[in-house]
Enzyme design. Sequence first.
Site, PDB file in Angstrom:
ATOM      1  N   ASP A 150     -38.721   5.590  27.907  1.00 56.07           N
ATOM      2  CA  ASP A 150     -39.527   4.636  28.680  1.00 56.07           C
ATOM      3  C   ASP A 150     -38.904   4.337  30.058  1.00 56.07           C
ATOM      4  O   ASP A 150     -37.852   4.882  30.408  1.00 56.07           O
ATOM      5  CB  ASP A 150     -39.684   3.364  27.829  1.00 56.07           C
ATOM      6  CG  ASP A 150     -41.037   2.707  27.998  1.00 56.07           C
ATOM      7  OD1 ASP A 150     -41.674   2.908  29.047  1.00 56.07           O
ATOM      8  OD2 ASP A 150     -41.443   1.968  27.083  1.00 56.07           O
ATOM      9  N   ASP A 205     -50.321   1.357  29.672  1.00 55.49           N
ATOM     10  CA  ASP A 205     -50.575   1.417  28.217  1.00 55.49           C
ATOM     11  C   ASP A 205     -52.058   1.339  27.857  1.00 55.49           C
ATOM     12  O   ASP A 205     -52.812   0.570  28.451  1.00 55.49           O
ATOM     13  CB  ASP A 205     -49.865   0.259  27.519  1.00 55.49           C
ATOM     14  CG  ASP A 205     -48.358   0.425  27.539  1.00 55.49           C
ATOM     15  OD1 ASP A 205     -47.867   1.377  28.175  1.00 55.49           O
ATOM     16  OD2 ASP A 205     -47.673  -0.399  26.913  1.00 55.49           O
TER      17      ASP A 205
HETATM   18  C1  GLA Z   1     -44.034   0.439  27.174  1.00 48.15           C
HETATM   19  C2  GLA Z   1     -44.636   1.773  26.753  1.00 48.15           C
HETATM   20  C3  GLA Z   1     -45.346   1.601  25.421  1.00 48.15           C
HETATM   21  C4  GLA Z   1     -44.358   1.115  24.377  1.00 48.15           C
HETATM   22  C5  GLA Z   1     -43.702  -0.178  24.841  1.00 48.15           C
HETATM   23  C6  GLA Z   1     -42.571  -0.606  23.930  1.00 48.15           C
HETATM   24  O1  GLA Z   1     -45.019  -0.498  27.416  1.00 48.15           O
HETATM   25  O2  GLA Z   1     -45.532   2.230  27.730  1.00 48.15           O
HETATM   26  O3  GLA Z   1     -45.943   2.815  25.009  1.00 48.15           O
HETATM   27  O4  GLA Z   1     -43.396   2.100  24.146  1.00 48.15           O
HETATM   28  O5  GLA Z   1     -43.160  -0.041  26.150  1.00 48.15           O
HETATM   29  O6  GLA Z   1     -41.900  -1.728  24.376  1.00 48.15           O
END
Ligand code: GLA
Length: 405
Positions: A150, A205
Amino acid sequence: MKNTISLTFLLLSCCLAESASQSFEQLAPTPPMGWNSWNKFGCNVSESLIKEMADAMVKSGMRDAGYQYIVIDDCWQISRDSAGSIVADPERFPSGMRALADYIHSKGLKFGLYSCAGSATCQGRPGSRGYQFQDARQYAVWGVDYLKYDWCNDEGQDAKAAYKTMHEALQACGRPIVFSICEWGDNKPWEWGNGIGHLWRTTADIRDCFDCTINWGGLGVLQILDKQTGLEEYAGPGHWNDPDMLEIGNGGQTITEYRTHFSLWCMLAAPLMAGNDLRSMPDSITDIVLNPDAIAVNQDTLGYQGFKFIDYGDLEVWVKALSGGDAAFCFLNRSSQPVDLNFNWKKMGLYHFSIAGNGFNLWKNNYAVKDLWSHKQIGTTKENLTAKLAPHEALLVRLSVIRNP
Ligand code: GLA
């Protein structure tokens, strides 16, 4: 003698280095398929949950349909020990990660973990910044096969350099590990991700809705789809655009919308990472995630990412070249009203297919048209394709040449 030994050593290390890098290139010849904990469970992950999910992946038939990776997202890690090694939460994972990996492997599945290029993950757990090689070695010892990495708390790092460092750490760790870049598209990872990772997120997301924008840039299915246009040229075997994990089965959309979500992700050659509770799937959901005809479109070995070919506003036509001269078409009704489809195949141009070089040719050949949700042949390309599309419905079809018509 000394020279002979060092020459042998040198040759050996060259060969090893070459085979390690070759295998990295070959780790994701088609888009990865699996399950990830985040969309449904967030931080509520545990050893028992993950084992049950592995069991359910086998029992539901998902493993046999091609789903492979069981990935624990954020919150499995709790601290670093005095030697700097990453520590899994001992309360939630009492048997430790090696035992969990062994369990998952014993089911014929593969094991994935999550970390972050920043100093802390998005949920404030320890990130890998400054510990990349140590973490990668730890993953190899545990038996990890997949790393999602990430971009929270990036502290101004250069994205390409940060992901390249972890790429190098994974290359050096002695175990083939699929590398999933999760940088949300902020620094155009499609321009530099090939050769560094096997897949890269292209957007913020996903949210469990068909047409919406929620919270800090969370996106619905249509909003994510719209951001994929133009990215098709960057995808191919071993390197994929990732429009984020599936929300199918999480309850926020209708069955029609979930089918459309799956149809579109298959057209996009997207990684298919289920994000729901696999232990309690009704037939209406397994029918979607197990659809072999749709999965075949996604996993086609040509590795061609579908693109938007015609935009009529509420109605869009997406096309994906397939191996063997076939093609998949997806007719998408974006609106909340039904749409009458009456499509003349001969309107099609040939330009994009000649780029794909798969021999698809609507002017030369007659094609059988198969509906990939009813699994029935519904005509040929000599006739117009007519259908009534419900609100948010997508008609997904496969064209296969009729030999000796
Ligand atoms: C980010 C990523 C998500 C997930 C969260 C976890 O938002 O884009 O897919 O992995 O972190 O904290």
